[in-house]
Scaffold this motif. Structure first.
Motif, mmCIF file in Angstrom:
data_model
loop_
_atom_site.group_PDB
_atom_site.id
_atom_site.type_symbol
_atom_site.label_atom_id
_atom_site.label_comp_id
_atom_site.label_asym_id
_atom_site.label_seq_id
_atom_site.Cartn_x
_atom_site.Cartn_y
_atom_site.Cartn_z
ATOM 1 N N THR A 1 54.860 42.561 40.900
ATOM 2 C CA THR A 1 54.914 41.988 42.310
ATOM 3 C C THR A 1 56.372 42.870 42.312
ATOM 4 O O THR A 1 57.521 43.231 41.004
ATOM 5 C CB THR A 1 55.959 40.443 41.267
ATOM 6 N N LEU A 2 56.336 43.595 43.424
ATOM 7 C CA LEU A 2 57.495 44.038 44.465
ATOM 8 C C LEU A 2 58.481 43.610 44.789
ATOM 9 O O LEU A 2 57.927 42.691 46.073
ATOM 10 C CB LEU A 2 56.644 45.447 44.706
ATOM 11 N N SER A 3 59.911 43.400 44.721
ATOM 12 C CA SER A 3 60.090 42.132 44.697
ATOM 13 C C SER A 3 61.333 43.343 45.868
ATOM 14 O O SER A 3 62.350 43.561 45.012
ATOM 15 C CB SER A 3 60.845 41.359 43.921
ATOM 16 N N THR A 4 62.079 42.984 47.033
ATOM 17 C CA THR A 4 63.619 43.221 47.774
ATOM 18 C C THR A 4 64.219 42.754 47.395
ATOM 19 O O THR A 4 64.077 42.190 47.818
ATOM 20 C CB THR A 4 62.945 44.435 49.306
ATOM 21 N N PRO A 5 65.814 43.199 47.337
ATOM 22 C CA PRO A 5 66.629 42.052 47.629
ATOM 23 C C PRO A 5 67.527 42.158 49.146
ATOM 24 O O PRO A 5 66.233 42.514 50.363
ATOM 25 C CB PRO A 5 68.276 43.305 46.362
ATOM 26 N N ALA B 1 64.517 48.344 45.163
ATOM 27 C CA ALA B 1 63.149 47.675 45.347
ATOM 28 C C ALA B 1 63.143 47.174 43.915
ATOM 29 O O ALA B 1 63.500 48.112 42.531
ATOM 30 C CB ALA B 1 61.997 48.141 45.991
ATOM 31 N N THR B 2 62.751 46.313 42.679
ATOM 32 C CA THR B 2 61.923 45.877 41.514
ATOM 33 C C THR B 2 60.935 46.022 41.668
ATOM 34 O O THR B 2 60.396 45.241 42.326
ATOM 35 C CB THR B 2 63.421 45.137 41.328
ATOM 36 N N LEU B 3 60.569 46.823 40.394
ATOM 37 C CA LEU B 3 59.259 45.873 39.678
ATOM 38 C C LEU B 3 58.778 45.109 38.995
ATOM 39 O O LEU B 3 59.283 45.953 37.662
ATOM 40 C CB LEU B 3 57.788 47.240 39.891
ATOM 41 N N VAL B 4 58.106 44.428 38.716
ATOM 42 C CA VAL B 4 57.553 43.143 37.887
ATOM 43 C C VAL B 4 56.847 43.285 37.096
ATOM 44 O O VAL B 4 55.643 43.174 38.390
ATOM 45 C CB VAL B 4 58.368 41.394 37.887
ATOM 46 N N THR B 5 56.692 44.223 36.199
ATOM 47 C CA THR B 5 54.924 44.412 35.803
ATOM 48 C C THR B 5 54.293 43.078 35.178
ATOM 49 O O THR B 5 54.369 42.022 34.578
ATOM 50 C CB THR B 5 54.463 45.902 34.560
ATOM 51 N N GLY B 6 53.032 43.161 34.549
ATOM 52 C CA GLY B 6 52.366 41.910 34.210
ATOM 53 C C GLY B 6 52.422 41.808 32.747
ATOM 54 O O GLY B 6 52.441 40.483 32.600
ATOM 55 N N ASN B 7 53.511 41.924 32.010
ATOM 56 C CA ASN B 7 54.435 41.783 30.832
ATOM 57 C C ASN B 7 55.444 41.546 30.694
ATOM 58 O O ASN B 7 56.202 41.429 29.707
ATOM 59 C CB ASN B 7 54.066 43.272 29.329
ATOM 60 N N GLY B 8 55.835 41.369 32.023
ATOM 61 C CA GLY B 8 57.185 40.761 32.334
ATOM 62 C C GLY B 8 58.606 42.065 32.387
ATOM 63 O O GLY B 8 59.940 41.750 32.663
ATOM 64 N N SER C 1 45.169 48.276 31.664
ATOM 65 C CA SER C 1 43.907 47.052 32.662
ATOM 66 C C SER C 1 44.500 46.465 33.835
ATOM 67 O O SER C 1 45.835 46.968 33.831
ATOM 68 C CB SER C 1 43.480 46.343 31.315
ATOM 69 N N ASN C 2 44.139 45.643 33.521
ATOM 70 C CA ASN C 2 44.338 45.226 35.180
ATOM 71 C C ASN C 2 45.271 44.235 35.405
ATOM 72 O O ASN C 2 44.810 43.674 34.352
ATOM 73 C CB ASN C 2 42.481 44.531 36.285
#
Length: 386
Positions: free
Chosen positions: A179-183, A135-142, A174-175
């Protein structure tokens, strides 16, 4: 003969797809030689499951072999002799018996021998490994973070995202929404800040805040996920997906909202949920063992074996009167396949339980034995052989 007999227990194992090869042979011999006892066993097991009868009867209509003809002749004889005692379960029971005998000649169970798996592997020019925890994780700042597959799970708390063993993934001050995404060919788990556990299936994504600070706990899903929601009556948990909104307080349920599926399916395992389609002011209440499906024709509900729709998180493909095309879509996501559906019949339903840790050749070998179709695999492309 009773419910505690050896044959009854073997039949229960057959339904649960846990028979060994020797047990399968023993059960098949019983159905061939003990017709009266087999009649009683099937009636006792199936007469209360009308939906299963319907599914099996549909499948049996495609069976053109001696086993089905023998069953038909036997049941016609029963109906002639006991016209006043014949119940509505008999034709459906006959269908169930036919399917049982036909499928008993196959060996698609998990406990297949190593020799048979070897033969299956040699039938294809190449083999494809099953999916893994990726999986990949996309944080709030991209920022895009590639997660460690061996860790299998991340945990979100007030100040950081960590793996389940405590290793740090990322700090956050901060809050923020992440997004957690699986291929294709991947799956992963996440424990949200409120303690809710989510299993994310292949080719799926889940968006959620690092902290649930509002009155409602809101997440967004694309694809498929299984939820075990932490109970908090004052902060309802809401899942938004594919034209619907699911509201819960604390419960377990599965949502299948893939874009390539004709319907969005919400299956309740335990607890209670309210499902509200977009633009509809009247929410629908689901109870355990019920499934709601949403498509262009609207919302519909039915009773199901809910465990079937959550089996993927425990490492199984479980098919019960499942359309072949639907089963192939599940397989394509897990093995990252490009499937050419041309020529594949859309009226075949299958019954099987197959371990998702098997290589692709084992899964296809099982489907070929069940359906009498032949598949060709090149690279990650699959198509029907002429």
């Amino acid at each position: 003969m009773g419910k505690h007999s050896t044959e009854y227990k073997l039949f229960e194992k057959y339904i649960n797809k846990t028979l060994t090869e020797d047990e399968l042979s023993q059960l098949r011999l019983f159905f061939q030689q003990e017709e009266d006892k087999a009649d009683w066993l099937l009636k006792t097991y199936f007469e209360s499951d009308i939906e299963a009868f319907s599914d099996l009867h549909h499948r049996a209509e495609t069976v053109e072999n001696r086993a089905w003809q023998v069953i038909q002749a036997r049941m016609n004889k029963v109906a002639t002799v006991r016209k006043t005692a014949v119940h509505s379960w008999i034709p459906k029971f006959a269908a169930a018996a036919a399917v049982l005998l036909v499928l008993s000649l196959t060996t698609y169970f998990v406990n297949r021998s190593g020799a048979e798996r070897s033969i299956a592997s040699k039938a294809y020019s190449n083999d494809v490994l099953p999916g893994t925890s990726r999986a990949t994780l996309v944080t709030g700042n991209g920022t895009v973070l590639q997660l460690n597959g061996a860790k299998e799970e991340i945990v979100v708390d007030g100040s950081a995202i960590r793996y389940k063993d405590g290793a740090l993934v990322e700090d956050h001050q901060s809050n923020q929404n992440i997004t957690l995404s699986t291929p294709m060919g991947g799956q992963y788990r996440v424990v949200l800040s409120d303690g809710t556990k989510v299993w994310l299936n292949a080719a799926s994504s889940l968006s959620y805040p690092t902290n649930f600070s509002a009155k409602e706990r809101i997440v967004a899903l694309s694809g498929e996920a299984y939820f075990e929601v932490s109970h908090d009556a004052s902060h309802p948990f809401i899942v938004r997906s594919a034209g619907q909104e699911i509201k819960v307080l604390g419960t377990s349920f599965n949502v299948n909202a893939y874009k390539d599926e004709p319907k969005t399916a919400t299956t309740l395992i335990e607890g209670s949920v309210q499902l509200k389609p977009a633009g509809n002011l009247n929410p629908l209440q689901l109870h355990p063992g019920e499934q709601a499906t949403l498509d262009l024709n609207g919302l519909a509900t039915r009773e199901v074996d809910a465990a079937l729709f959550a089996a993927w998180k425990d490492g199984e493909f479980r098919f019960k009167a499942t359309p072949l095309l639907e089963a192939l879509r599940q397989i394509s996501r897990w093995y990252d396949l490009d499937i050419n559906y041309a020529g594949i019949p859309n009226d075949i339903q299958i019954h099987a339980s197959i371990n998702r840790n098997n290589q692709l050749s084992t899964v296809l070998h099982a489907l070929e034995k069940i359906t009498d179709l032949k598949f060709n695999v090149k690279g990650r492309s699959l198509k029907l052989m002429p």
